[in-house]
Design a protein around this motif. Structure first.
Motif, PDB file in Angstrom:
ATOM      1  N   ARG A 149       5.841  11.596  10.378  1.00 31.84           N
ATOM      2  CA  ARG A 149       4.066  10.935  10.189  1.00 31.84           C
ATOM      3  C   ARG A 149       4.799   9.962   8.591  1.00 31.84           C
ATOM      4  O   ARG A 149       3.144   9.693   8.544  1.00 31.84           O
ATOM      5  N   PRO A 150       4.986  10.470   8.127  1.00 35.19           N
ATOM      6  CA  PRO A 150       4.599  10.001   6.755  1.00 35.19           C
ATOM      7  C   PRO A 150       5.375   8.321   6.693  1.00 35.19           C
ATOM      8  O   PRO A 150       5.070   7.614   5.554  1.00 35.19           O
ATOM      9  N   LEU A 151       5.797   7.562   7.991  1.00 36.71           N
ATOM     10  CA  LEU A 151       5.765   6.943   8.004  1.00 36.71           C
ATOM     11  C   LEU A 151       4.233   5.984   8.445  1.00 36.71           C
ATOM     12  O   LEU A 151       4.387   4.902   8.198  1.00 36.71           O
ATOM     13  N   GLY A 152       3.548   7.057   9.096  1.00 40.28           N
ATOM     14  CA  GLY A 152       2.334   6.431   9.628  1.00 40.28           C
ATOM     15  C   GLY A 152       1.959   5.574  10.769  1.00 40.28           C
ATOM     16  O   GLY A 152       1.119   4.822  11.226  1.00 40.28           O
ATOM     17  N   SER A 153       2.289   5.689  10.811  1.00 41.66           N
ATOM     18  CA  SER A 153       2.903   4.844  12.481  1.00 41.66           C
ATOM     19  C   SER A 153       1.260   5.084  13.143  1.00 41.66           C
ATOM     20  O   SER A 153       0.812   6.124  13.988  1.00 41.66           O
ATOM     21  N   ALA A 154       0.824   4.064  13.705  1.00 42.99           N
ATOM     22  CA  ALA A 154      -0.075   4.430  14.111  1.00 42.99           C
ATOM     23  C   ALA A 154      -0.010   3.928  15.927  1.00 42.99           C
ATOM     24  O   ALA A 154      -0.885   4.681  16.528  1.00 42.99           O
ATOM     25  N   ARG A 155       0.596   3.680  15.703  1.00 44.37           N
ATOM     26  CA  ARG A 155       0.800   3.577  17.708  1.00 44.37           C
ATOM     27  C   ARG A 155       1.942   3.409  18.296  1.00 44.37           C
ATOM     28  O   ARG A 155       3.440   3.381  17.424  1.00 44.37           O
ATOM     29  N   PHE A 156       2.285   5.148  19.210  1.00 44.07           N
ATOM     30  CA  PHE A 156       3.400   4.978  20.695  1.00 44.07           C
ATOM     31  C   PHE A 156       3.724   4.469  20.978  1.00 44.07           C
ATOM     32  O   PHE A 156       2.785   4.451  21.921  1.00 44.07           O
ATOM     33  N   TYR A 157       4.835   4.171  21.972  1.00 47.03           N
ATOM     34  CA  TYR A 157       5.386   3.442  22.397  1.00 47.03           C
ATOM     35  C   TYR A 157       6.434   4.368  23.440  1.00 47.03           C
ATOM     36  O   TYR A 157       7.023   4.609  23.148  1.00 47.03           O
TER      37      TYR A 157
END
Length: 149
Positions: free
Chosen positions: A70-78
């Protein structure tokens, strides 16, 4: 000698990660019915390991991994199409399938090649969850997070 012998000497940098790949790797302790899973996430662009965890193939391991990302701010997960992803990732941020997980699919081969207890047909196996997780943790930390010599 470790170049960082004091915690105050360590600088932590958190970089934003736009897209992450998440996958799991199966192994066992004592017998095949006692399954252990390595869950790991990498940066989709660079292939750098972002986080990993060990445990079952249930949400009790995936949810902490999701919290660490969450702290890394990933907007998309594959990911692949495992049900835990479908239940805990929103459809707007989740893309299931093999077309975007080509980098992370290399990790299981590397682990199975380098650690005997992860090879498919072997007489070397872990006898306790603690030792299994410690061997895997030492490998991941040395192979992915170690400082260059």
């Amino acid at each position: 000698m470790c170049p960082y012998s004091h915690p105050e000497d360590v600088a932590v940098e958190i970089h934003k990660v736009d897209e992450s790949e998440i996958d799991e790797l199966w192994s066992f302790v004592k017998r095949k019915e006692q399954q252990r899973w390595l869950w790991h996430a990498i940066d989709h662009q660079t292939g750098v390991v972002l986080a990993y965890g060990c445990g079952t193939r249930e949400a009790d391991v995936f949810l902490p991994l999701q919290t660490w990302l969450r702290p890394l701010g990933s907007a998309r997960f594959y990911t692949d199409h495992a049900g835990v992803y479908e239940r805990h990732l929103s459809p707007e941020t989740h893309d299931g399938g093999k077309q975007h997980t080509h980098k992370i699919e290399r990790t299981p081969l590397t682990v199975r090649t380098r650690i005997k207890r992860f090879a498919r047909k072997t007489i070397g196996f872990s006898k306790s969850n603690m030792m299994h997780d410690m061997v895997l943790g030492l490998f991941m930390n040395r192979d992915e997070f170690a400082l260059p010599i």
